[in-house]
Scaffold this motif. Structure first.
Motif, PDB file in Angstrom:
ATOM      1  N   ASP A 236       0.856  -1.217   0.084  1.00  0.00           N
ATOM      2  CA  ASP A 236      -0.162   0.134  -0.018  1.00  0.00           C
ATOM      3  C   ASP A 236       1.044   1.272   0.230  1.00  0.00           C
ATOM      4  OD1 ASP A 236       0.258   1.091   3.032  1.00  0.00           O
ATOM      5  OD2 ASP A 236       0.006  -1.025   3.264  1.00  0.00           O
ATOM      6  N   GLU A 237       0.235   2.297  -0.401  1.00  0.00           N
ATOM      7  CA  GLU A 237       0.938   3.658  -0.613  1.00  0.00           C
ATOM      8  C   GLU A 237       1.481   4.199   0.647  1.00  0.00           C
ATOM      9  OE1 GLU A 237       0.686   7.889  -2.819  1.00  0.00           O
ATOM     10  OE2 GLU A 237      -0.902   6.791  -2.993  1.00  0.00           O
ATOM     11  N   HIS A 238       0.936   3.891   1.740  1.00  0.00           N
ATOM     12  CA  HIS A 238       1.086   4.473   3.212  1.00  0.00           C
ATOM     13  C   HIS A 238       2.403   3.755   3.361  1.00  0.00           C
ATOM     14  CE1 HIS A 238       0.842   5.871   7.210  1.00  0.00           C
ATOM     15  NE2 HIS A 238       0.910   4.631   7.578  1.00  0.00           N
ATOM     16  N   TRP A 239       2.609   2.516   3.464  1.00  0.00           N
ATOM     17  CA  TRP A 239       3.980   1.721   3.868  1.00  0.00           C
ATOM     18  C   TRP A 239       5.134   2.365   3.065  1.00  0.00           C
ATOM     19  CZ3 TRP A 239       5.303  -4.128   3.493  1.00  0.00           C
ATOM     20  CH2 TRP A 239       6.514  -4.228   4.149  1.00  0.00           C
ATOM     21  N   PHE A 240       4.769   2.354   1.928  1.00  0.00           N
ATOM     22  CA  PHE A 240       5.741   2.780   0.856  1.00  0.00           C
ATOM     23  C   PHE A 240       6.316   4.079   1.090  1.00  0.00           C
ATOM     24  CE2 PHE A 240       6.847   5.044  -3.359  1.00  0.00           C
ATOM     25  CZ  PHE A 240       7.916   4.416  -3.425  1.00  0.00           C
ATOM     26  N   ARG A 241       5.398   5.102   1.372  1.00  0.00           N
ATOM     27  CA  ARG A 241       5.822   6.577   1.658  1.00  0.00           C
ATOM     28  C   ARG A 241       6.607   6.624   3.215  1.00  0.00           C
ATOM     29  NH1 ARG A 241       4.250  10.857  -1.278  1.00  0.00           N
ATOM     30  NH2 ARG A 241       2.941  10.243  -3.007  1.00  0.00           N
ATOM     31  N   GLU A 242       6.400   5.483   3.963  1.00  0.00           N
ATOM     32  CA  GLU A 242       6.922   5.335   5.240  1.00  0.00           C
ATOM     33  C   GLU A 242       8.180   5.073   4.951  1.00  0.00           C
ATOM     34  OE1 GLU A 242       6.029   2.522   9.090  1.00  0.00           O
ATOM     35  OE2 GLU A 242       4.163   3.787   8.429  1.00  0.00           O
ATOM     36  N   VAL A 243       8.507   4.074   4.028  1.00  0.00           N
ATOM     37  CA  VAL A 243       9.720   3.672   3.935  1.00  0.00           C
ATOM     38  C   VAL A 243      10.512   4.611   3.287  1.00  0.00           C
ATOM     39  CG1 VAL A 243      10.999   1.849   2.663  1.00  0.00           C
ATOM     40  CG2 VAL A 243       9.126   1.120   3.845  1.00  0.00           C
ATOM     41  N   MET A 244       9.999   5.357   2.447  1.00  0.00           N
ATOM     42  CA  MET A 244      10.785   6.601   1.655  1.00  0.00           C
ATOM     43  C   MET A 244      11.242   7.542   2.653  1.00  0.00           C
ATOM     44  SD  MET A 244      10.925   5.652  -1.615  1.00  0.00           S
ATOM     45  CE  MET A 244      11.487   3.984  -0.630  1.00  0.00           C
TER      46      MET A 244
ATOM     47  N   THR B 129      16.210   2.492  13.155  1.00  0.00           N
ATOM     48  CA  THR B 129      16.086   2.185  14.509  1.00  0.00           C
ATOM     49  C   THR B 129      15.490   0.752  14.733  1.00  0.00           C
ATOM     50  OG1 THR B 129      13.614   2.739  14.773  1.00  0.00           O
ATOM     51  CG2 THR B 129      15.030   4.567  14.841  1.00  0.00           C
ATOM     52  N   PRO B 130      16.003   0.097  15.747  1.00  0.00           N
ATOM     53  CA  PRO B 130      15.277  -1.297  15.818  1.00  0.00           C
ATOM     54  C   PRO B 130      13.842  -1.353  15.636  1.00  0.00           C
ATOM     55  CG  PRO B 130      16.943  -0.802  17.581  1.00  0.00           C
ATOM     56  CD  PRO B 130      16.647   0.454  16.948  1.00  0.00           C
ATOM     57  N   GLU B 131      13.002  -0.397  16.174  1.00  0.00           N
ATOM     58  CA  GLU B 131      11.601  -0.338  16.108  1.00  0.00           C
ATOM     59  C   GLU B 131      11.266  -0.421  14.281  1.00  0.00           C
ATOM     60  OE1 GLU B 131      13.127   1.482  18.086  1.00  0.00           O
ATOM     61  OE2 GLU B 131      12.746   0.193  19.721  1.00  0.00           O
ATOM     62  N   GLU B 132      11.758   0.611  13.811  1.00  0.00           N
ATOM     63  CA  GLU B 132      11.562   0.646  12.264  1.00  0.00           C
ATOM     64  C   GLU B 132      11.971  -0.535  11.557  1.00  0.00           C
ATOM     65  OE1 GLU B 132      12.638   5.286  11.285  1.00  0.00           O
ATOM     66  OE2 GLU B 132      14.006   3.901  11.125  1.00  0.00           O
ATOM     67  N   VAL B 133      13.041  -1.342  11.918  1.00  0.00           N
ATOM     68  CA  VAL B 133      13.473  -2.728  11.169  1.00  0.00           C
ATOM     69  C   VAL B 133      12.399  -3.770  11.599  1.00  0.00           C
ATOM     70  CG1 VAL B 133      15.168  -4.560  11.153  1.00  0.00           C
ATOM     71  CG2 VAL B 133      15.909  -2.141  11.183  1.00  0.00           C
ATOM     72  N   LYS B 134      12.115  -4.066  12.772  1.00  0.00           N
ATOM     73  CA  LYS B 134      11.036  -4.781  13.425  1.00  0.00           C
ATOM     74  C   LYS B 134       9.668  -4.562  12.617  1.00  0.00           C
ATOM     75  CE  LYS B 134      13.110  -5.414  18.062  1.00  0.00           C
ATOM     76  NZ  LYS B 134      12.975  -4.964  19.431  1.00  0.00           N
ATOM     77  N   SER B 135       9.140  -3.579  12.601  1.00  0.00           N
ATOM     78  CA  SER B 135       7.882  -3.043  11.888  1.00  0.00           C
ATOM     79  C   SER B 135       8.015  -3.667  10.507  1.00  0.00           C
ATOM     80  CB  SER B 135       7.706  -1.710  11.952  1.00  0.00           C
ATOM     81  OG  SER B 135       6.423  -1.359  11.370  1.00  0.00           O
ATOM     82  N   ASP B 136       9.131  -3.277   9.578  1.00  0.00           N
ATOM     83  CA  ASP B 136       9.229  -3.538   8.366  1.00  0.00           C
ATOM     84  C   ASP B 136       9.491  -5.031   8.218  1.00  0.00           C
ATOM     85  OD1 ASP B 136       8.875  -0.932   7.414  1.00  0.00           O
ATOM     86  OD2 ASP B 136      10.960  -0.403   7.764  1.00  0.00           O
TER      87      ASP B 136
END
Length: 354
Positions: A190-198, A206-213
């Motif tokens: 979805d576009e929301h996750w794509f824009r988040e990764v961008m 951060t560890p939290e970003e990696v775990k979430s992805d």
């Protein structure tokens, strides 16, 4: 700790994510495995091999083999080495192969498990971000000099034990590689996750970003594999960015560019073919900010790349099929004419090196 389930007609198993799982392997690996072969690579072994072996040695006979790091080890030569090790260790059908490493280790160790004695059990213990994709779904393989993953099988692991602490020791280049697959999963979702990764900075994750992805990517992969185990339908969508990406890796002889870096280049090209200009611009900017080697395509001959693409697993009757997007989250597979690919590659090369 997170537990995700993969269910296919042939196999059901868990993907368990948590910090420090490598210290508690005996809580997950059944005691009936009296012999275990741990397969790793030189980089990972320096950090984790000794501790993993110590944790497994409770009444078991544990063997080890360490391969040179890098995609070039997914070769016939290393495959033969691993089979020789299985024979020398007298592994039987009640033995286990444990793949301790990134995508290369998981792919070749899984292929050895698929072919030794016509198939024995293996468990994936991923150590990289990239392996959140390759460790799930049961596709195992080695490379041929003419193309990537051309020799392989479908052979699911018994489980995937993902110790997220181990991603913290990854060098920047490997984090960059891993996020090539994260970008792919986000575009398929979805576009929301794509824009988040961008918004991610690879050198400051951060560890939290990696775990979430990781969780989101594995959840998507499990969903698709559960619906299409043998890649006869929607599982082909997971090859977004890989048709050109694999061609680049093969043309460079699996050395100077990582898998994920090549996939980002291939994904950028797929967005161009799809006509998704806004997503293309976002990904191009992100890739340049995070030092992806986009300029490497200028070193490669587009006709040679197209010839490599003809060996892609989706190619039928020598006609190239490509995964494109009608929108973010809406992939499809279509045939692309060779002349159009050549023209588009020439224009693409002119754009990305600016």
């Amino acid at each position: 700790m997170d537990r995700l389930h993969v269910h296919t007609p042939d196999k059901s198993y868990d993907v368990i994510l948590g910090e420090g799982l490598r210290h508690h392997l005996n809580d997950y690996i059944v005691s009936s495995y009296r012999k275990i072969l741990v397969v790793s690579d030189e980089n990972v072994a320096d950090y984790y091999l000794e501790g993993v072996i110590d944790g497994l040695a409770d009444g078991r006979e544990v063997h080890e083999i360490v391969l040179p790091a890098g995609e070039a080890s997914k070769s016939f030569r290393c495959y033969e080495r691993l089979l020789d090790k299985c024979v020398d260790a007298t592994l039987d059908r009640n033995s286990l192969i444990l793949a301790l490493g990134g995508g290369m280790v998981g792919d070749i160790a899984g292929f050895v498990a698929a072919s030794y004695l016509r198939g024995i059990d293996y468990i994936q213990l991923p150590t990289s971000i990239l392996a959140h994709d390759s460790s799930v779904g049961g596709k195992v393989a080695i490379n041929h000099t003419k193309g990537k993953n051309l020799i392989g099988a479908f052979h699911h692991p018994e489980m995937v034990l993902y110790d997220t602490e181990m991603t913290a020791t990854l060098p920047l280049k490997e984090k960059r590689s891993g996020y090539g697959e994260v970008v792919k999963h986000a575009l398929l979702s979805d576009e929301h996750w794509f824009r988040e990764v961008m918004e991610r900075n690879i050198d400051d994750l951060t560890p939290e970003e990696v775990k979430s992805d990781l969780r989101r990517g594995i959840r998507l992969k499990a969903l698709i594999v559960g619906e299409d185990e043998k890649e006869s339908g929607i599982r082909k969508h997971l090859n977004l960015g890989h048709t050109l990406g694999h061609a680049i890796e093969a043309e460079l002889h699996y050395g100077s560019v990582t898998h994920g870096e090549a996939v980002v280049i291939g994904t950028l090209f797929a967005l161009r073919l799809s006509g998704l200009d806004a997503a293309y611009e976002l990904l191009e900017d992100w890739a340049k900010r995070n030092d992806y080697p986009l300029e490497i395509v200028n070193e490669l001959d587009e006709a040679n790349l197209v010839d490599r693409m003809k060996l892609d697993k989706k190619t039928m009757n020598n006609r190239i099929h490509y995964v494109l997007l009608s929108d973010i989250g809406t992939p499809f597979v279509t045939e692309v004419e060779e002349d159009e690919l050549l023209q588009q590659l020439r224009q693409f090369k002119d754009e990305v090196i600016q």
